[in-house]
Design an enzyme around this catalytic site. Structure first.
Site, PDB file in Angstrom:
ATOM      1  N   ASP A  63      12.143  38.716  12.810  1.00  0.00           N
ATOM      2  CA  ASP A  63      10.857  39.343  13.099  1.00  0.00           C
ATOM      3  C   ASP A  63      10.134  39.686  11.795  1.00  0.00           C
ATOM      4  OD1 ASP A  63       9.052  40.066  15.021  1.00  0.00           O
ATOM      5  OD2 ASP A  63      10.401  41.441  16.053  1.00  0.00           O
TER       6      ASP A  63
ATOM      7  N   SER B 290       9.385  34.525  13.508  1.00  0.00           N
ATOM      8  CA  SER B 290       8.260  35.233  14.124  1.00  0.00           C
ATOM      9  C   SER B 290       7.022  35.254  13.225  1.00  0.00           C
ATOM     10  CB  SER B 290       8.658  36.675  14.447  1.00  0.00           C
ATOM     11  OG  SER B 290       9.721  36.722  15.348  1.00  0.00           O
TER      12      SER B 290
ATOM     13  N   ASP C 170       3.844  39.521  22.706  1.00  0.00           N
ATOM     14  CA  ASP C 170       5.020  39.761  23.551  1.00  0.00           C
ATOM     15  C   ASP C 170       4.702  39.463  25.015  1.00  0.00           C
ATOM     16  OD1 ASP C 170       6.846  40.630  21.730  1.00  0.00           O
ATOM     17  OD2 ASP C 170       6.695  42.747  22.241  1.00  0.00           O
TER      18      ASP C 170
END
Ligand SMILES: *[C@@H]1O[C@H](CO)[C@@H](O)[C@H](O)[C@H]1NC(C)=O
Ligand SMILES: *[C@@H]1O[C@H](CO)[C@@H](O)[C@H](O)[C@H]1NC(C)=O
Ligand SMILES: *[C@@H]1O[C@H](CO)[C@@H](O)[C@H](O)[C@H]1NC(C)=O
Length: 259
Positions: free
Chosen positions: A158, A190, A219
């Site tokens: 991430d 990500s 998301d």
């Protein structure tokens, strides 16, 4: 009235280099904790839904006993909030001892014994999105080695709490570090989601060289509206996104379907 389904496979051979760790020749499928279970760490009051080894064992049992594995759903992936708030004495990430008493290596073996794979989560930055220890540039090598030692099969990396300059260094560096461990670990970046998902800020040629797959957009929330919004975004931007998709060989066929 007859419907004809015609699929044209157009092999366009490019000359770009792509990440070649032998993994993810087809899109990986499986299960990831975040969409529904988020950062629920309250195992005392919510033992069935909290982020703990029991949740992942439970999902592994479902995938292996209910026929999902045979359909290709083999990844059981941990998302954020699995780790302890402190690194261990050697500077390595460690799981929360109460919620993962058996440790990550044992959990990986549980998956492997059932023909499944274990994915884990890290964050390029000072903290994960949920506030757990992040992986700054100086921690990337030890992070990759830790995941390899645990026999993890995939990493979602991430990008909370880092800026573009650090991401520009960190994402390729993690790719190299994972490779250097000698263990094939699927690498999910990500990075694009942190810079709008589109060129010119996102360089999909580069991503194809360093990552197996990437995260482009918002998301998924627990609603159909959210799924539709995401599908629409991919639809609207397909001309940019589709050419970047492929199995990741030096020469990659690209497929176009028409009916
Ligand atoms: C990015 O973060 C690093 C570390 O905090 C800092 O040194 C650097 O100046 C930042 N760069 C930009 C462009 O903000
Ligand atoms: C590391 O990269 C080389 C060169 O692309 C590749 O042949 C090898 O399979 C990779 N190894 C791992 C473990 O990813
Ligand atoms: C994108 O990445 C590729 C491969 O790393 C590089 O050759 C190219 O110059 C980059 N493009 C831009 C616009 O930065």
């Amino acid at each position: 009235m007859h419907f004809f389904l015609l699929v044209f496979a157009c092999a366009l051979y490019g000359s770009t280099f792509a990440l070649n760790n032998g993994l993810m020749r087809t899109p990986p499928t499986g299960w990831l904790a975040w969409e529904r279970f988020r950062c629920d760490i309250d195992c005392q009051n919510d033992p069935k839904n909290c982020i703990s080894e029991n949740l992942f064992i439970d999902m592994a049992d479902r995938l292996s006993e209910d026929g999902w594995r045979e359909l290709g759903y083999v990844y059981v992936n941990i998302d954020d909030c699995w780790s302890s708030m402190e690194r261990d004495g050697n500077g390595r990430l460690q799981p929360d001892p109460k919620r993962f008493p058996g440790g990550i290596h044992k959990l990986a073996r549980y998956m492997h014994n059932r023909g499944l794979k274990l994915g884990i989560y890290g964050d390029m930055g000072t903290h994960t999105c949920g506030g757990y220890p992040g992986t700054t540039l100086d921690k990337i090598q030890i992070g990759a080695q830790t995941f390899a030692d645990w026999e993890v099969d995939m990493l979602k990396f991430d990008g909370c709490y880092s800026n573009f300059t650090e991401q520009e260094q960190g994402y390729p560096l993690m790719s190299k570090a994972l490779n250097a461990t000698g263990r094939p670990i699927g690498y999910s970046c990500s990075w694009p989601a942190y810079c709008g998902g589109l060129p010119p800020k996102v360089n999909y040629t580069q991503l194809g060289e360093i990552c197996n797959l990437w995260r482009n957009y918002d998301d998924i929330q627990d609603s159909w509206d959210s799924v539709l919004t995401i599908v629409d975004w991919f639809f609207d931007n397909q001309d940019v996104l589709q050419p970047a998709a492929g199995p990741g060989e030096v020469e990659r066929p690209r497929y176009a379907a028409h009916w």
